[in-house]
Each structure stands twice: as C-alpha cells, then as structure tokens.
Design a protein around this motif. Sequence first.
Motif, PDB file in Angstrom:
ATOM      1  N   SER A  34     -22.394 -55.363 -34.670  1.00  0.00           N
ATOM      2  CA  SER A  34     -23.596 -55.096 -33.878  1.00  0.00           C
ATOM      3  C   SER A  34     -23.388 -55.684 -32.493  1.00  0.00           C
ATOM      4  N   ILE A  35     -23.710 -54.901 -31.457  1.00  0.00           N
ATOM      5  CA  ILE A  35     -23.420 -55.336 -30.096  1.00  0.00           C
ATOM      6  C   ILE A  35     -24.665 -55.241 -29.212  1.00  0.00           C
ATOM      7  N   HIS A  62     -17.448 -49.847 -37.350  1.00  0.00           N
ATOM      8  CA  HIS A  62     -18.733 -49.155 -37.256  1.00  0.00           C
ATOM      9  C   HIS A  62     -19.701 -50.027 -36.470  1.00  0.00           C
ATOM     10  N   TYR A  63     -20.508 -49.375 -35.634  1.00  0.00           N
ATOM     11  CA  TYR A  63     -21.356 -50.079 -34.676  1.00  0.00           C
ATOM     12  C   TYR A  63     -22.837 -49.867 -34.975  1.00  0.00           C
ATOM     13  N   ALA A  96     -19.075 -40.356 -32.983  1.00  0.00           N
ATOM     14  CA  ALA A  96     -20.479 -40.462 -33.398  1.00  0.00           C
ATOM     15  C   ALA A  96     -20.621 -40.946 -34.834  1.00  0.00           C
ATOM     16  N   SER A  97     -19.643 -40.649 -35.674  1.00  0.00           N
ATOM     17  CA  SER A  97     -19.715 -41.073 -37.079  1.00  0.00           C
ATOM     18  C   SER A  97     -19.606 -42.584 -37.231  1.00  0.00           C
ATOM     19  N   GLN A  98     -19.166 -43.285 -36.189  1.00  0.00           N
ATOM     20  CA  GLN A  98     -19.019 -44.737 -36.228  1.00  0.00           C
ATOM     21  C   GLN A  98     -20.233 -45.464 -35.648  1.00  0.00           C
ATOM     22  N   ILE A  99     -21.222 -44.721 -35.162  1.00  0.00           N
ATOM     23  CA  ILE A  99     -22.377 -45.311 -34.498  1.00  0.00           C
ATOM     24  C   ILE A  99     -23.623 -45.090 -35.349  1.00  0.00           C
ATOM     25  N   LEU A 120     -23.213 -56.908 -42.038  1.00  0.00           N
ATOM     26  CA  LEU A 120     -22.591 -57.032 -40.723  1.00  0.00           C
ATOM     27  C   LEU A 120     -21.498 -58.096 -40.750  1.00  0.00           C
ATOM     28  N   ASP A 121     -20.323 -57.728 -40.281  1.00  0.00           N
ATOM     29  CA  ASP A 121     -19.236 -58.700 -40.168  1.00  0.00           C
ATOM     30  C   ASP A 121     -19.427 -59.596 -38.954  1.00  0.00           C
TER      31      ASP A 121
END
Length: 237
Positions: A34-35, A62-63, A96-99, A120-121
Amino acid sequence: MKLITVKNEQELSELTGELLIGWMLSKQTRFNLSITAGTTPEGVYRYLAPKIEKSRAFRHVHYYNFDEIPSTDPAFIGITMRDLNKLYFNPAKIDASQIHHLTSENYAEHDERLKQDGGLDAILLGIGQDSHYCGNLPGATQFEDQTVKVQATGALRTRISGHFDSPDLVPDHWVTMGPRSIMAARKLVLIALGSQKAEAIWHLVKGPVDSKYPASILKLHPDLTVIADEQAMKEVQ
C-alpha cells in the motif's frame, strides 16, 4: 522502531526506493504493498518507476491505496488514485490487474479482501504536520477502527476542500484504512521532509500514544522504519 536520518530529499528518495525494492524482491510469491500519494513521495516514485517498468521481476507486486477522497463527478476516479496514477502507476506502467482500488463502494469489504489476498506485506506512509497519516486525521478516526467511512463535516470538510476547484464538488465523506488495519501490515516505512514535520515526528518517536496525534500509535508497530531528513528529525536527535 528504526530511525534513519538523511541529508536531503534525494537521499530519502533513493534510500526509500531501494528499501521497497528489497522488500518486493524478498518474496517470489504475491507481495501486497500500500502506497501514499502527496508531495513527500514524489522523488521516491521518480526513482522507482523506471526500475519497475523495465523489469519483469515485479509482476508479483500488487498495490492498494489506503484512503480515497471520492469525487461528486461519477466520471472522476478519486483524488488518491488520480495522484497515484500520475506519480507512479502510469510512469511505471503497472498493469491494471495489479492495482486494487479502495473506494466508497467497497470499503466495508476491504479488510476481508486484504485477508483473502494474504494481508499487506508493507505500507509506505507519509505524515502530516498535525500527525495525520492516511485519512486518520485528529478527530476523524479512533485507534480501534479498521477501514471506515469518515463523514466530512465542519472542519474536516474544510480540510479536504483544497483538493477541489469549487465547494460544490467537495464530497461529504472519505474512506480510509483505520489504525487497526494499518497496524496489521507486516512492515511500515514512514517518510518525512522539512522542519514543519518536526513536531509530528517528535510525537511519533518520543511522545505518548495520544489520539490527538494519530501517528503516535505507529510506535507500537513491531517493524516500523522512519526515514526523514535532518530538519524533520531535529527534535528527536
């Protein structure tokens, strides 16, 4: 808590970028990150984006955004995701699949979705002058909250109005991962620049846990790294 003092924004950006790269590559299986949006991480994303774009080694990352201020215009994606797209997702060409977008529509299922995804890592956090992090402003959330919808009334509504060109466009709420959700992440890294953040950093590092200073709870996390320049760290040296 690990405290790392850097000389300037460039050093902060490079060190934080390398830290995140190391964490991402520490797993070959799915890595959930998560950013934050905002101005402090701009240099971090400039450093990261070309490296992430050119390598297939990060396709397992993944974000997740940890907060969102929605728009009253249905065609508008939301303040946080708009900024993350501009600062990082688009330059790094993240698929988009990673967001995974936290929104007003799915916030109630967000914590369960994270659990199903493996948790979440890591989270990249900023900190406000008032000690807020994510959408956890003083008076907005409680320490026991998970992901919540915050009603934007009075002073809280004024706080988010600067994101919009007209008062008519300001929404009546935002959504955010609450303290419990943030504390559930395996690793946290918090970045800060400038003397205007010095008081907030003092409350985080030296002060008691106090709901008047939301980020003070983060000192209880078992794996928190704080990276800040000399001005932001001047009260805790």
